[in-house]
Design an enzyme around this catalytic site. Structure first.
Site, PDB file in Angstrom:
ATOM      1  N   ASP A 346      66.227  37.752  37.729  1.00  0.00           N
ATOM      2  CA  ASP A 346      66.393  38.614  38.909  1.00  0.00           C
ATOM      3  C   ASP A 346      67.553  38.128  39.781  1.00  0.00           C
ATOM      4  O   ASP A 346      68.414  37.356  39.353  1.00  0.00           O
ATOM      5  CB  ASP A 346      65.058  38.683  39.681  1.00  0.00           C
ATOM      6  N   ASP A 347      67.554  38.571  40.992  1.00  0.00           N
ATOM      7  CA  ASP A 347      68.601  38.313  41.990  1.00  0.00           C
ATOM      8  C   ASP A 347      68.868  36.815  42.140  1.00  0.00           C
ATOM      9  O   ASP A 347      67.958  35.991  42.050  1.00  0.00           O
ATOM     10  CB  ASP A 347      68.066  38.876  43.324  1.00  0.00           C
ATOM     11  N   ASP A 461      69.026  47.648  40.951  1.00  0.00           N
ATOM     12  CA  ASP A 461      68.351  47.643  42.244  1.00  0.00           C
ATOM     13  C   ASP A 461      69.224  48.322  43.298  1.00  0.00           C
ATOM     14  O   ASP A 461      70.428  48.561  43.080  1.00  0.00           O
ATOM     15  CB  ASP A 461      68.076  46.176  42.635  1.00  0.00           C
ATOM     16  N   ASN A 463      69.043  48.255  47.682  1.00  0.00           N
ATOM     17  CA  ASN A 463      68.161  47.785  48.755  1.00  0.00           C
ATOM     18  C   ASN A 463      68.496  48.230  50.175  1.00  0.00           C
ATOM     19  O   ASN A 463      68.084  47.575  51.121  1.00  0.00           O
ATOM     20  CB  ASN A 463      68.082  46.257  48.703  1.00  0.00           C
ATOM     21  N   ASP A 531      57.419  46.865  45.823  1.00  0.00           N
ATOM     22  CA  ASP A 531      57.395  45.405  45.914  1.00  0.00           C
ATOM     23  C   ASP A 531      56.000  44.915  46.256  1.00  0.00           C
ATOM     24  O   ASP A 531      55.765  43.701  46.329  1.00  0.00           O
ATOM     25  CB  ASP A 531      58.403  44.914  46.965  1.00  0.00           C
TER      26      ASP A 531
HETATM   27  C1  DGJ Z   1      64.053  44.252  45.601  1.00  0.00           C
HETATM   28  C2  DGJ Z   1      63.265  44.468  44.349  1.00  0.00           C
HETATM   29  O1  DGJ Z   1      62.299  45.456  44.539  1.00  0.00           O
HETATM   30  C3  DGJ Z   1      62.639  43.155  43.910  1.00  0.00           C
HETATM   31  O2  DGJ Z   1      61.866  43.352  42.772  1.00  0.00           O
HETATM   32  C4  DGJ Z   1      63.730  42.139  43.674  1.00  0.00           C
HETATM   33  O3  DGJ Z   1      64.516  42.514  42.577  1.00  0.00           O
HETATM   34  C5  DGJ Z   1      64.584  41.984  44.912  1.00  0.00           C
HETATM   35  N1  DGJ Z   1      65.069  43.243  45.374  1.00  0.00           N
HETATM   36  C6  DGJ Z   1      65.744  41.075  44.645  1.00  0.00           C
HETATM   37  O4  DGJ Z   1      66.592  41.007  45.702  1.00  0.00           O
END
Ligand code: DGJ
Length: 712
Positions: A346-347, A461, A463, A531
């Site tokens: 992941d990130d 992703d 955000n 999440d």
């Molecule tokens: C938001 C995602 O929903 C998470 O699962 C994760 O990947 C984070 N971002 C990472 O920054």
């Protein structure tokens, strides 16, 4: 005024023959567009306009009134919420649409494309109402195509994908709203006079507060097995609007891009194609509706919809940003031991001048961090593959932290408003995807990550949403195009990705469920619903997503969220696309055994849960437990899930969808340690007996779960 008049005359001359054809229709033309048990009935009035008979009023053939126009344009007689509002090239704000004809094209067995032509008698301006019918799935895709050859651009002020008429009484709307980590809360309400609007005005991560999917029930509140219900799901990842306009005699449903601040200037000879609206109909309640929609989705709504999904281990909930090569590589051996098939990093793997060690820096600088991954991603992918695991990688190509080399070099690439202080969310900004250099850049990011040898999975992703919707690429008088052009550019990128990496599995994610729709999902295999991975919340959330999306597309990971028993968490995750977000190095031997047992159970049943039909048995909302079952297409196998949310009395659970005459052997999968066996363990019963008498599950206390296989 003179210009307007002369243009109108000119347009009249061009369109006169068509106009004459339309008004010459003496007897009304009546036709239907339909599937096995669903029909949209249309009628061409003696005035040449196209009318729709309200859904569910099939016997009613009373003469349609202006309220019943199938796709009402604004400004020339129609006084309610219109489907279309146009400012013509000469400034005329009215449009009239007359029927010009219908074409039907057989695309495949049981699949037809229907196009209804409409044209303005005074302007060279036309709309095609398009429908793709899927006979056996009772699914209709609907969109509109708008074109003109006026001597200049026209302004589209409202351009609905779909307009649908329903009767005025007794229609219940169920819709879904929420926020980050609390997505898809259902609300059901009677549609009463006035206009109810569900919408999003945030452009990107557009579904954070509400999903563009809803259910209309025509016979009172919907139930699983009875009543006429219509699911609607708008395939659009940007700002949307679903309006339910109760005008006294009718309910008009209008769906499409949100007209808010979205004037679109359409040049002559260009076609504006609206997003597609997906409708699924059932005469037998919500269960039938979902099963049909899922069948359609496996064929058209997601990628590789007939391929059961593998078990994933993701590091996000376990390590967050805190990892390096060693920490990740050390997870591979225990991951393999318990049966995991795929690892997702992941990130946090990138950024050097501004290392991505938290969410405040590095986004945009997609070079592997030299301290954490001295030799880049390839050796880590190779190490995973060596352990027999597939390897996946997280990206967020649309975003940038101000603390990044990318932002230092290209401050003009972000979406922002001039003269306003930058507004950050999660300390980040959105790149302006309408700008060609940004499109190239984002493609390099995607290609750079997915092209690493050994990578066969990607998580995309996103955000943040838009709060300062300004583009330094779009002209001052085209700023309103940002909302729509962004999504079109995004889809072009997603399409390019899916084509360039046909074997790479992709997860659609937007800080959880901020981008869950069939417009994007068709380029992906699955989506990250939230999440919030607390299995107690997931029982309800997965139920609500399942109205529209098949379980194989719904990622569900076991984590420590909520501190629930691992057996319960595994059982919930196993009912969708199973994954884990656990630090395996920290698990006790007993917990590891529970996980290993769950993985092997999932591998045994995924053909059934992913390719079979879903029956929602007991609704978990405000109840002591929830239950569902999946039945394989040949009905030879079924899997029943029971999730105990509060202490209960182990009442029988009655599966559905079994073949009545077939005999099934009952067996609990991955039973919880120290719990008594199922009373019917190992015994065989007919499907009829099981559906009638039920099965006593092994769970009774709060946070216990039971997964039961029924096999011929
Ligand atoms: C938001 C995602 O929903 C998470 O699962 C994760 O990947 C984070 N971002 C990472 O920054």
């Amino acid at each position: 005024m003179r210009a307007l008049f002369s243009l109108t005359l000119h347009a009249l001359l061009i369109t006169l023959p068509l106009f004459a054809v339309a008004t010459a229709a003496a007897t009304p033309e009546v036709f239907a567009i339909g599937t096995r048990s669903f029909a949209l009935n249309f009628e061409v009035g003696t005035d040449g306009r196209l009318y729709q008979h309200a859904l569910g009023t099939d016997g009613d053939r009373s003469k349609p009134s202006r309220n019943d126009e199938a796709y009402p344009p604004a400004g020339d007689g129609y006084i309610y919420e219109p489907a279309l509002r146009v400012v013509h090239a000469d400034g005329n704000t009215s449009t009239d649409l007359l029927y010009t004809g219908i074409t039907r094209t057989n695309e495949a067995a049981g699949r037809e494309l229907v196009r209804i032509g409409l044209r303005d008698p005074a302007y060279p301006f036309e709309v095609a109402l398009c429908f793709r019918t899927h006979r056996d799935d009772d699914v209709v895709e609907q969109w509109s195509e708008i074109r003109h050859s006026e001597p200049g651009s026209v302004q589209l002020e409202r351009m609905a994908s779909a307009s649908m008429l329903l009767p005025p009484t007794n229609v219940t709307l169920t819709h879904f709203s929420g926020d980050w980590a609390d997505e898809m809360n259902p609300v059901s309400e009677l549609i009463t006079p006035g206009t109810k609007v569900l919408d999003s005005k945030i452009g990107v991560r557009a579904h954070q507060f509400g999903n563009p999917s809803f259910i209309l029930s025509l016979d009172g509140p919907a139930t699983e097995n009875s009543g006429r219900v219509l699911a609607g799901s708008l395939a659009w990842s940007g700002s949307f609007q679903c309006a339910f306009d109760h005008i006294g005699s009718r309910v008009r449903v209008l769906t499409g891009v949100n007209p808010y601040a979205s004037t679109y200037h359409l040049k002559p000879a260009e076609t504006f194609t609206t997003p597609t609206m997906i409708w699924a109909w059932s005469n037998n309640g919500l269960g039938g509706m979902s099963r049909k929609l899922h069948a359609w989705a496996r064929d058209f709504g997601c990628r590789d919809g007939h391929q059961p999904r593998e078990v994933m281990l993701n590091n996000w909930e376990a390590t967050g940003f805190d990892f390096d090569f060693e920490r990740i590589a050390n997870l591979f051996e225990p991951a393999k031991q318990i049966g995991t098939e795929l690892f997702l990093l992941d990130d946090g793997w990138f950024g050097n001048k501004f290392p991505r060690v938290n969410d405040g820096a590095g986004l945009g600088d997609w070079q592997p961090n030299r301290r954490r991954l001295p030799n880049g991603l390839a050796p880590l992918a190779a190490a995973a593959v060596k352990h027999g695991l597939r390897f996946g990688i997280w990206i967020e190509p649309e975003m940038v932290n101000p603390k990044s080399e990318l932002f230092e070099q290209h401050p003009d690439w972000v979406i922002r408003q001039p003269l306003r202080e930058l507004e950050l969310q999660r300390q980040q900004l959105t790149l302006d995807l309408t700008r060609p250099e940004v499109q190239d850049f984002e493609w390099q990011v995607i290609d750079g990550a997915l092209g690493v040898p050994g990578v066969s999975y990607g998580k995309w992703d996103c955000n943040r949403y838009l709060t300062q919707p300004g583009s330094s690429w779009l002209a001052a008088d085209r700023q309103s195009h940002l909302w729509i052009d962004y999504v079109h550019a995004l889809y072009a990128l997603m399409d390019k990705t899916a084509r360039a990496y046909p074997k790479t599995e992709l997860m659609l994610c937007s800080g959880g469920g901020g981008r869950v729709d069939y417009g994007a999902l068709k380029y992906f295999h699955e989506f990250w619903p939230s999440d919030n991975t607390d299995p107690v919340r997931r029982v309800r959330m997965q139920w609500d997503y399942s109205y529209f999306f098949p379980g194989m597309t719904l990622a569900s990971h076991v984590t420590h969220a909520g501190n629930r028993p691992l057996h319960f968490a595994c059982s919930v995750a196993m009912s969708a696309r199973f994954g884990m977000d656990l630090d395996l190095a920290k698990l006790s031997a007993q917990d590891k055994a529970v996980c290993a047992g769950a993985i092997s159970a999932y591998q045994r049943i995924r053909e059934v849960t992913h390719l079979g039909e879903l029956f929602r048995l007991e609704r978990p909302h405000d109840a002591a437990r929830g239950a569902l079952d999946f039945v394989s297409p040949d009905q030879a196998r079924a899997v029943v899930f029971v999730f105990q949310l509060k202490d209960g009395d182990a009442a029988v659970v009655r599966p559905q969808g079994l073949a009545p005459a077939m005999r099934y052997t009952v067996r609990e999968l991955n039973p919880a340690p120290h719990r008594a066996a199922l009373p019917q363990e190992g015994q065989s019963f007919t499907g009829e007996a099981l559906m009638r008498d039920g099965i006593v599950p092994s769970c009774q206390k709060s946070l216990e779960a039971c997964v039961i296989e029924l096999a011929r």
